[in-house]
Scaffold this motif. Structure first.
Motif, PDB file in Angstrom:
ATOM      1  N   SER A  29     -10.612  35.182  34.892  1.00 34.00           N
ATOM      2  CA  SER A  29     -10.130  33.836  34.566  1.00 34.00           C
ATOM      3  C   SER A  29      -9.242  33.280  35.677  1.00 34.00           C
ATOM      4  O   SER A  29      -9.375  32.115  36.073  1.00 34.00           O
TER       5      SER A  29
ATOM      6  N   ASP B   5     -10.266  41.051  32.329  1.00 30.10           N
ATOM      7  CA  ASP B   5     -10.661  39.695  31.943  1.00 30.10           C
ATOM      8  C   ASP B   5      -9.720  38.666  32.558  1.00 30.10           C
ATOM      9  O   ASP B   5     -10.141  37.566  32.944  1.00 30.10           O
TER      10      ASP B   5
ATOM     11  N   LEU C 188     -12.836  33.274  26.432  1.00 23.17           N
ATOM     12  CA  LEU C 188     -14.140  33.918  26.565  1.00 23.17           C
ATOM     13  C   LEU C 188     -15.169  32.940  27.121  1.00 23.17           C
ATOM     14  O   LEU C 188     -15.963  33.280  28.002  1.00 23.17           O
TER      15      LEU C 188
ATOM     16  N   LYS D 278     -19.389  43.397  31.224  1.00 23.88           N
ATOM     17  CA  LYS D 278     -18.823  43.094  29.902  1.00 23.88           C
ATOM     18  C   LYS D 278     -19.854  42.320  29.069  1.00 23.88           C
ATOM     19  O   LYS D 278     -20.118  41.145  29.342  1.00 23.88           O
TER      20      LYS D 278
ATOM     21  N   VAL E 187     -19.015  38.775  27.656  1.00 25.95           N
ATOM     22  CA  VAL E 187     -18.966  37.714  28.668  1.00 25.95           C
ATOM     23  C   VAL E 187     -20.386  37.311  29.065  1.00 25.95           C
ATOM     24  O   VAL E 187     -20.692  36.126  29.236  1.00 25.95           O
TER      25      VAL E 187
ATOM     26  N   THR F 108     -20.803  41.258  36.199  1.00 26.13           N
ATOM     27  CA  THR F 108     -19.851  41.891  35.286  1.00 26.13           C
ATOM     28  C   THR F 108     -20.582  42.886  34.393  1.00 26.13           C
ATOM     29  O   THR F 108     -21.799  42.779  34.191  1.00 26.13           O
TER      30      THR F 108
ATOM     31  N   GLN G  57     -14.612  32.509  30.796  1.00 27.71           N
ATOM     32  CA  GLN G  57     -15.109  33.639  31.585  1.00 27.71           C
ATOM     33  C   GLN G  57     -16.623  33.573  31.758  1.00 27.71           C
ATOM     34  O   GLN G  57     -17.152  33.816  32.853  1.00 27.71           O
TER      35      GLN G  57
END
Length: 466
Positions: free
Chosen positions: A283, A279, A52, A130, A133, A128, A55
């Motif tokens: 990465s 995800d 995490l 998310k 993140v 993003t 990211q």
């Protein structure tokens, strides 16, 4: 007798050109190894902490990439103009160019700082959707954005030094930054030696500290050790700026800055496309592109060295009072020699990247899916890097160094915004192809630009006056 003498002079100048090119390329490449090594060190140490955190930092690095491209544009604009002054032995022109470039770079850094410090969620939300993140990236970005001003000053000053063929200073200050960044990462990310365990925030503090050290080193060198420029603080900080130099910088440097900005925004758009997949894709892209940056240092070094040497050649011809026909004839000889070397460097880099990809991936603590994607992405890069090796130094080195900075800008805009991004968007959200095909679309311009580079460079219409 006269013809023989002229021939001997030309042969000696060509030999000197080649020697200085290789020397500058190697020093800049070593510096780039360390610069990208700092990023890789952050990448590996953060990746070893949590995926995490990796990211979140990866997304922030995309925003920082935009800043780096803008500031790099100001630095490269300095090189384009100042290297010609260096060939003409016009030291005052170099100082005045750096003065203009420094103000432009600091203004760009200030704009970016305000955006990311006060609106971090909005900035990361572009890349993003998310929330977890974005939250992790915000912790990193709120600290590292203070490094922007130091980075801007350092890059302009190093661009000025490179234009007078003093490249080793950049290597030394980057080496110091690598050591400091590595030690502080170890202490602050994981909480060693009694320090708090800060994770991504610790990596940000380490990066900020290393940027400050880089700036201090280059300032100390210019103040106490440099003999070529004899630079004083007032040469950069006094008002007003020279209007004629400002006009020349805008003509030569603005297209370079805009090209860098366009490229940086486009890279952010690429990350936004990949960032809306999984995800593991985020990465894997971070790992592959960071490794690629390190493996391709010779290519970027060759572009910078080429720009300096081509600009210097034109300036020398002008300073010596030689005619344009003889300049064009000599430019043809030198550019053909350079093009052959670019291709060789590309083949070497692509082969090395392909052979080392498995070894590098094993250093990361990542999921099997991420590992598989990273290996596929690096395989794509090991192929496209051959194209990068040729077209990038041809266009940003030879053509831009010759003064035709507008062509590079328009070429980048057409390929990125009309071919690369639309094709990747279709592959991702319409055709829903495997991520490796989306990644290939994002890198396809590295091959396609080769055809433009061959045509443009070998027509020799890029030698311009400012």
């Amino acid at each position: 007798m006269n013809t023989a003498l002229n021939s001997d002079i030309l042969l000696a100048e060509r030999k000197d050109f080649k020697k200085r090119f290789w020397r500058m390329l190697i020093v800049i490449a070593l510096q780039n190894v360390i610069v990208y090594g700092v990023n890789l060190l952050d990448n590996i140490m953060i990746g070893g902490y949590t995926e995490l955190a990796l990211q979140g930092v990866a997304l922030v690095n995309q925003i920082q990439f935009l800043l780096q491209m803008l500031i790099g544009g100001a630095s490269d604009g300095t090189i384009v103009l100042a290297s010609r002054f260096w060939g003409e032995k016009n030291i005052e022109g170099i100082k005045k160019t750096a003065k203009v470039a420094l103000r432009v770079a600091l203004a760009l850094a200030a704009v970016m700082f305000v955006f990311v410090f006060f609106f971090p969620s909005a900035a990361l939300g572009i890349l993003t959707d998310k929330p977890h993140v974005i939250a992790e990236g915000t912790r990193y970005m709120r600290i590292v954005c203070f490094s922007y001003f130091f980075f801007a000053g350092t890059q302009v000053l190093l661009g000025m030094l490179r234009s007078v063929e003093t490249a080793w200073v950049g290597f030394m200050n980057s080496l110091a930054a690598l050591c400091i960044n590595g030690v502080l990462n170890y202490i602050l990310i994981y909480g060693h030696f009694g320090a708090p365990e800060l994770g991504a925030a610790g990596a940000a503090i380490a990066t900020l500290t290393s940027r400050i050290v880089e700036f201090v080193i280059v300032v100390i060198y210019l103040a106490f050790f440099d003999k070529k420029l004899s630079l004083k603080a007032k040469d950069l900080l006094s008002f007003p700026i020279d209007r004629e130099i400002f006009r020349k910088f805008i003509k030569a440097g603005l297209p370079v800055i805009l090209s860098g900005g366009s490229w940086g925004i486009a890279q952010g758009m690429q990350t936004a496309i990949l960032g809306r997949l999984t995800d593991s894709v985020i990465s894997a892209n971070s790992i592959a592109t960071t490794v690629f940056s390190i493996m391709s240092v010779l290519l970027y070094g060759s572009a910078t060295a080429t720009s300096v040497m081509i600009g210097k050649t034109i300036g020398q011809w002008s300073e010596a009072g030689r005619d344009e026909a003889s300049l064009l004839s000599e430019i043809k000889v030198r550019s053909r020699w350079l093009q052959a070397r670019f291709l060789v460097l590309g083949v070497i880099t692509g082969t090395a990247l392909f052979l080392m990809k498995d070894i590098i991936i094993n250093a990361y603590n990542i999921l099997p899916e991420t590992r598989e994607l990273a290996l596929l992405f690096m395989t794509v890069l090991s192929i496209t890097v051959v194209g990068t090796s040729y077209q990038m130094p041809c266009l940003t080195g030879i053509v831009r160094g010759g003064g035709d900075t507008k062509f590079v800008l328009f070429n980048d805009i057409i390929f990125m915004w009309c071919i690369v991004l639309p094709s990747a968007f279709l592959a991702a959200f319409v055709l829903e192809l495997h991520p490796v095909w989306i990644f290939f679309c994002l890198k396809s311009d590295q091959i396609l630009k080769c055809f433009v580079a061959i045509f443009k460079v070998n027509r020799y219409k890029w030698v311009k006056k400012f």
